[in-house]
Enzyme design. Structure first.
Site, mmCIF file in Angstrom:
data_model
loop_
_atom_site.group_PDB
_atom_site.id
_atom_site.type_symbol
_atom_site.label_atom_id
_atom_site.label_comp_id
_atom_site.label_asym_id
_atom_site.label_seq_id
_atom_site.Cartn_x
_atom_site.Cartn_y
_atom_site.Cartn_z
ATOM 1 N N ARG A 164 10.109 7.240 5.620
ATOM 2 C CA ARG A 164 9.696 6.293 4.537
ATOM 3 C C ARG A 164 8.246 6.565 3.863
ATOM 4 O O ARG A 164 7.941 6.550 2.724
ATOM 5 C CB ARG A 164 9.487 4.822 4.975
ATOM 6 C CG ARG A 164 9.400 3.895 3.720
ATOM 7 C CD ARG A 164 9.753 2.538 4.400
ATOM 8 N NE ARG A 164 8.710 1.768 5.517
ATOM 9 C CZ ARG A 164 8.650 0.710 6.016
ATOM 10 N NH1 ARG A 164 9.747 -0.415 5.703
ATOM 11 N NH2 ARG A 164 7.817 0.319 7.074
ATOM 12 N N LYS A 266 5.794 1.650 0.427
ATOM 13 C CA LYS A 266 4.755 1.003 1.081
ATOM 14 C C LYS A 266 3.288 1.310 0.575
ATOM 15 O O LYS A 266 2.494 1.800 1.402
ATOM 16 C CB LYS A 266 5.035 0.933 2.726
ATOM 17 C CG LYS A 266 4.437 -0.301 3.397
ATOM 18 C CD LYS A 266 4.899 -0.100 4.777
ATOM 19 C CE LYS A 266 4.481 -1.386 5.780
ATOM 20 N NZ LYS A 266 5.117 -2.693 5.067
ATOM 21 N N GLU A 302 11.677 -10.387 -2.209
ATOM 22 C CA GLU A 302 11.019 -10.318 -1.054
ATOM 23 C C GLU A 302 10.249 -11.582 -0.702
ATOM 24 O O GLU A 302 9.655 -12.224 -1.611
ATOM 25 C CB GLU A 302 10.200 -9.293 -0.766
ATOM 26 C CG GLU A 302 10.802 -7.928 -0.657
ATOM 27 C CD GLU A 302 9.893 -6.973 -0.152
ATOM 28 O OE1 GLU A 302 9.166 -6.999 0.703
ATOM 29 O OE2 GLU A 302 10.021 -5.492 -0.775
#
Length: 420
Positions: A164, A266, A302
């Site tokens: 990721r 992220k 989210e």
């Protein structure tokens, strides 16, 4: 090479450390689409990622005369048991605690990361013109280490965090580590801070890798130099409720991410953007905020730092990953565990109406693992879920996943990496 990040506050002369982790002293330094009715994935079987378990056991010594801040890795006797740090393990919250060591690795733009090193934990210096400070060119990850009753130390799917990070780095125009480099760096950092890993059942060691543009840059451009850093902290529950229902409010004006943006990686700026809505929600007594899509304002995305799942009968649904939602590793793991337990899992667009009509709702994330939702408030209407506290599905999945993470059940998924 231009250096925009100088790490300071490090002990210049480390006492040689041979075979006993408990000799490590604590550092005192502070330091956006028009969706069809169903467009997504349905899961009825799983294919777990199989990677060989890697073992790594080490203690640390200073035998490098050229760099007194570098710690080399040696193999300790198998019977060494580290002395735990002197903190109140029974009242461990989710907050920062300064530990002993951090891991540092650097490279210039256009080059590759090479060797990193462990250094005493301490404050760092950055040029005021550093890319991370001026243009937010940075990413972070989060994962945990657990201590087993037999003394073994476990990591949960660290290679997924590495993958990721690499995807995020490409989006943010940064070089990245290989998967192997990332996992090795995590292992070394955890072992160097072994005494800060909570006893079994008391919490975990939270591991925070950072990748940032540390080189000085004035005009808008990728930084000329990059720093990869890992620090750790012992933690307990993220929400003060623990494994107890949390209470969310649906945000209808502010949004966490937009189509074409960076919501699916992220990057650091994603989190600063939620602080205003989250602070307002907490001031009203809510635990956190649930965000909607920024185009139609009716599809779930989210919670501030968690993925969300909706349960109806034997079907568990979660918003599909379409570039505005972070592909959580706990989310991915919960999907596989749920399928293994006989649930049908759907990744698709989910409306607020479906949310309000659900049998059960829960959130997932590295920090929270699984957090059941007790109520949702939307446009002044409050809907509660269940009358007996934690929902059955949430409880089942929480127990199954945490048992895997802590080494209490057989790892049939090949997700666990043992360090000792």
């Amino acid at each position: 090479m231009e250096s925009g990040a100088i790490f300071a506050g490090l002990h210049p002369n480390l006492t040689p450390i041979h075979h006993h982790h408990h000799l490590l002293g604590p550092s005192r330094r502070t330091v956006k689409l028009l969706p069809p009715i169903f467009t997504g994935k349905r899961h009825s079987c799983h294919y777990p990622l199989k990677l060989p378990n890697q073992s790594h056991c080490a203690c640390f010594s200073n035998n490098n005369s050229e760099n007194a801040n570098t710690l080399q890795v040696d193999s300790p006797p198998s019977n060494v048991v580290p002395e735990l740090a002197d903190i109140d393990w029974d009242n461990l919250g989710f907050g920062f605690t300064s530990t002993d060591y951090m891991y540092i690795m650097k490279c210039s733009q256009g080059e590759n990361f090479s060797e990193g090193e462990l250094q005493r934990f301490g404050n760092i210096e950055l040029s005021p013109s550093a890319g991370i400070l001026n243009y937010g060119q940075g990413l972070f990850e989060g994962l945990k280490a657990y201590r087993k009753y037999d003394g073994n130390i476990l990591l949960f799917r660290p290679e997924e965090n590495a993958l990721r990070l690499r995807i995020g780095a490409e989006r943010m125009c940064m070089p990245s580590l290989t998967v192997e480099q990332f996992v090795v760096a995590v292992k070394e950092t955890v072992l160097a801070n072994e005494r800060w890993i909570p006893p079994p059942g008391k919490g975990s060691l939270y591991i925070r890798p950072l990748l940032m543009g540390s080189g000085a840059v004035l005009g808008l451009a990728p930084a000329p130099e990059y720093t990869f850093l890992i620090y750790v902290s012992p933690v307990g529950n993220y929400f003060k409720e623990g494994l107890a229902p949390i209470h969310l409010i649906v945000e209808t004006e502010m949004h966490r991410a937009t189509p074409g943006g960076t919501g699916g990686v992220k990057t650091i700026g994603n989190y600063a953007a939620v602080l205003k809505a989250q602070s307002a929600a907490k001031a009203k007594g809510f635990s956190d905020v649930l965000y909607l899509d920024s185009v139609h304002k009716r599809y779930l995305e989210e919670v501030s730092s968690c993925n969300v799942f909706v349960v109806k009968g034997n079907v568990i649904s979660t918003p599909s990953i379409k570039g505005t939602i972070l592909p959580g590793i706990t989310r991915k793991s919960v999907i596989d565990v749920a399928v293994s337990q006989g649930y049908l899992v759907e990744e698709r667009f989910i409306t607020v109406d479906e949310l309000l009509d659900a049998d059960e709702v829960f959130c997932t994330g590295t920090a929270v693992v699984i957090s059941p939702v007790g109520s949702i408030t939307y446009l002044g209407k409050r809907v509660t879920y269940g009358s007996k506290g934690v929902g059955l599905v949430s409880q089942q999945l929480y127990s199954a996943l945490t048992s895997l993470q802590m080494g209490l059940t057989e790892d049939k998924m090949n997700w666990i990496v043992e360090l000792k």
